[in-house]
Design a protein around this motif. Sequence first.
Motif, PDB file in Angstrom:
ATOM      1  N   PRO A   1      19.758  10.155 -13.090  1.00 48.49           N
ATOM      2  CA  PRO A   1      18.578   9.872 -13.713  1.00 48.49           C
ATOM      3  C   PRO A   1      18.025   8.437 -13.868  1.00 48.49           C
ATOM      4  N   LYS A   2      19.074   7.680 -14.600  1.00 47.06           N
ATOM      5  CA  LYS A   2      18.614   6.586 -14.966  1.00 47.06           C
ATOM      6  C   LYS A   2      18.380   5.568 -13.751  1.00 47.06           C
ATOM      7  N   HIS A   3      18.973   5.854 -12.624  1.00 45.90           N
ATOM      8  CA  HIS A   3      18.885   5.199 -11.469  1.00 45.90           C
ATOM      9  C   HIS A   3      17.873   5.637 -10.653  1.00 45.90           C
ATOM     10  N   GLN A   4      17.386   7.022 -10.768  1.00 49.90           N
ATOM     11  CA  GLN A   4      16.274   7.419 -10.154  1.00 49.90           C
ATOM     12  C   GLN A   4      14.958   6.842 -11.003  1.00 49.90           C
ATOM     13  N   LYS A   5      15.062   6.565 -12.191  1.00 44.78           N
ATOM     14  CA  LYS A   5      14.109   5.897 -12.775  1.00 44.78           C
ATOM     15  C   LYS A   5      13.536   4.477 -12.648  1.00 44.78           C
ATOM     16  N   ILE A   6      14.627   3.809 -12.080  1.00 46.77           N
ATOM     17  CA  ILE A   6      14.571   2.381 -11.553  1.00 46.77           C
ATOM     18  C   ILE A   6      13.665   2.383 -10.161  1.00 46.77           C
ATOM     19  N   LEU A   7      13.943   3.384  -9.442  1.00 47.31           N
ATOM     20  CA  LEU A   7      13.107   3.631  -8.045  1.00 47.31           C
ATOM     21  C   LEU A   7      11.813   3.992  -8.457  1.00 47.31           C
ATOM     22  N   GLU A   8      11.573   4.914  -9.440  1.00 50.16           N
ATOM     23  CA  GLU A   8      10.410   5.368  -9.749  1.00 50.16           C
ATOM     24  C   GLU A   8       9.283   4.008 -10.257  1.00 50.16           C
ATOM     25  N   GLN A   9      10.018   3.242 -11.063  1.00 51.03           N
ATOM     26  CA  GLN A   9       9.280   1.886 -11.644  1.00 51.03           C
ATOM     27  C   GLN A   9       9.020   0.947 -10.469  1.00 51.03           C
ATOM     28  N   VAL A  10       9.991   0.930  -9.608  1.00 50.83           N
ATOM     29  CA  VAL A  10       9.591   0.211  -8.252  1.00 50.83           C
ATOM     30  C   VAL A  10       8.554   0.667  -7.621  1.00 50.83           C
ATOM     31  N   GLY A  11       8.658   1.842  -7.333  1.00 53.34           N
ATOM     32  CA  GLY A  11       7.599   2.524  -6.744  1.00 53.34           C
ATOM     33  C   GLY A  11       5.984   2.481  -7.372  1.00 53.34           C
ATOM     34  N   GLU A  12       6.000   2.556  -8.689  1.00 54.67           N
ATOM     35  CA  GLU A  12       5.016   2.272  -9.503  1.00 54.67           C
ATOM     36  C   GLU A  12       4.477   0.858  -9.657  1.00 54.67           C
ATOM     37  N   ASN A  13       5.212  -0.167  -9.470  1.00 52.52           N
ATOM     38  CA  ASN A  13       4.945  -1.459  -9.066  1.00 52.52           C
ATOM     39  C   ASN A  13       4.289  -1.644  -8.094  1.00 52.52           C
ATOM     40  N   ILE A  14       4.854  -0.928  -6.849  1.00 51.27           N
ATOM     41  CA  ILE A  14       3.994  -1.021  -5.415  1.00 51.27           C
ATOM     42  C   ILE A  14       2.590  -0.415  -5.541  1.00 51.27           C
ATOM     43  N   LYS A  15       2.635   0.571  -6.303  1.00 49.84           N
ATOM     44  CA  LYS A  15       1.112   1.138  -6.206  1.00 49.84           C
ATOM     45  C   LYS A  15       0.352   0.469  -7.202  1.00 49.84           C
ATOM     46  N   LEU A  16       0.832  -0.103  -8.191  1.00 52.39           N
ATOM     47  CA  LEU A  16       0.188  -1.115  -8.917  1.00 52.39           C
ATOM     48  C   LEU A  16      -0.633  -2.402  -8.169  1.00 52.39           C
ATOM     49  N   ALA A  17       0.164  -3.076  -7.438  1.00 55.58           N
ATOM     50  CA  ALA A  17       0.025  -3.850  -6.448  1.00 55.58           C
ATOM     51  C   ALA A  17      -0.999  -3.731  -5.457  1.00 55.58           C
ATOM     52  N   ARG A  18      -0.774  -2.496  -4.870  1.00 55.50           N
ATOM     53  CA  ARG A  18      -1.796  -1.864  -4.030  1.00 55.50           C
ATOM     54  C   ARG A  18      -3.088  -1.888  -4.814  1.00 55.50           C
ATOM     55  N   LYS A  19      -3.202  -1.106  -5.609  1.00 60.03           N
ATOM     56  CA  LYS A  19      -4.480  -1.061  -6.494  1.00 60.03           C
ATOM     57  C   LYS A  19      -5.061  -2.135  -6.877  1.00 60.03           C
ATOM     58  N   ARG A  20      -4.269  -3.228  -7.294  1.00 62.28           N
ATOM     59  CA  ARG A  20      -4.780  -4.490  -7.849  1.00 62.28           C
ATOM     60  C   ARG A  20      -5.589  -5.469  -6.660  1.00 62.28           C
ATOM     61  N   ARG A  21      -5.115  -4.963  -5.345  1.00 62.28           N
ATOM     62  CA  ARG A  21      -5.697  -5.661  -4.320  1.00 62.28           C
ATOM     63  C   ARG A  21      -6.742  -4.953  -3.555  1.00 62.28           C
ATOM     64  N   GLY A  22      -7.124  -3.852  -4.191  1.00 60.55           N
ATOM     65  CA  GLY A  22      -8.253  -3.042  -3.893  1.00 60.55           C
ATOM     66  C   GLY A  22      -7.952  -2.029  -2.559  1.00 60.55           C
ATOM     67  N   LEU A  23      -6.839  -1.784  -2.027  1.00 62.94           N
ATOM     68  CA  LEU A  23      -6.445  -1.252  -0.880  1.00 62.94           C
ATOM     69  C   LEU A  23      -6.169   0.147  -1.177  1.00 62.94           C
ATOM     70  N   THR A  24      -6.428   0.781  -0.161  1.00 59.78           N
ATOM     71  CA  THR A  24      -6.213   2.441  -0.341  1.00 59.78           C
ATOM     72  C   THR A  24      -4.849   2.750   0.300  1.00 59.78           C
ATOM     73  N   THR A  25      -4.224   3.883   0.039  1.00 54.44           N
ATOM     74  CA  THR A  25      -3.030   4.198   0.714  1.00 54.44           C
ATOM     75  C   THR A  25      -3.285   4.653   2.168  1.00 54.44           C
ATOM     76  N   LEU A  26      -4.359   4.735   2.775  1.00 48.68           N
ATOM     77  CA  LEU A  26      -4.553   4.681   4.163  1.00 48.68           C
ATOM     78  C   LEU A  26      -4.420   3.463   4.551  1.00 48.68           C
ATOM     79  N   GLN A  27      -5.079   2.530   4.102  1.00 45.91           N
ATOM     80  CA  GLN A  27      -5.297   1.015   4.465  1.00 45.91           C
ATOM     81  C   GLN A  27      -3.794   0.340   4.669  1.00 45.91           C
ATOM     82  N   VAL A  28      -3.067   0.708   3.587  1.00 52.07           N
ATOM     83  CA  VAL A  28      -1.620   0.078   3.444  1.00 52.07           C
ATOM     84  C   VAL A  28      -0.852   0.831   4.281  1.00 52.07           C
ATOM     85  N   ALA A  29      -0.781   2.167   4.651  1.00 51.38           N
ATOM     86  CA  ALA A  29       0.024   2.879   5.304  1.00 51.38           C
ATOM     87  C   ALA A  29      -0.438   2.303   7.002  1.00 51.38           C
TER      88      ALA A  29
END
Length: 98
Positions: free
Chosen positions: A10-38
């Motif tokens: 679980p503690k290692h899964q939390k690290i991956l979840e934080q990385v994922g959240e960081n990527i999501k926030l970076a995408r949103k800061r750039r005003g990009l949708t999931t479809l655009q990035v994908a």
Amino acid sequence: MKSKKQVLFPKHQKILEQVGENIKLARKRRGLTTLQVAERANVHSTTLYQLEKGNPGVSIGTMFNVLRVLGLQDDFLQLAADDDLGKKLQDLKLLSGK
């Protein structure tokens, strides 16, 4: 050949979840949708969603391509860059002459 499901503590899964959240926030800061990035990273939007959720089954290549689209590819160079434990072990080995 079917790949095995990645199992993490679980503690290692939390690290991956934080990385994922960081990527999501970076995408949103750039005003990009999931479809655009994908589309730009040449992955399915479901795969991007899984990456942003911290799914350990998403490939490292996919993560790199998404970071590249976001202009964060140089962050990959920080992975394992400060290997303090490895450096200490190497120094001990050199001191003992083995």
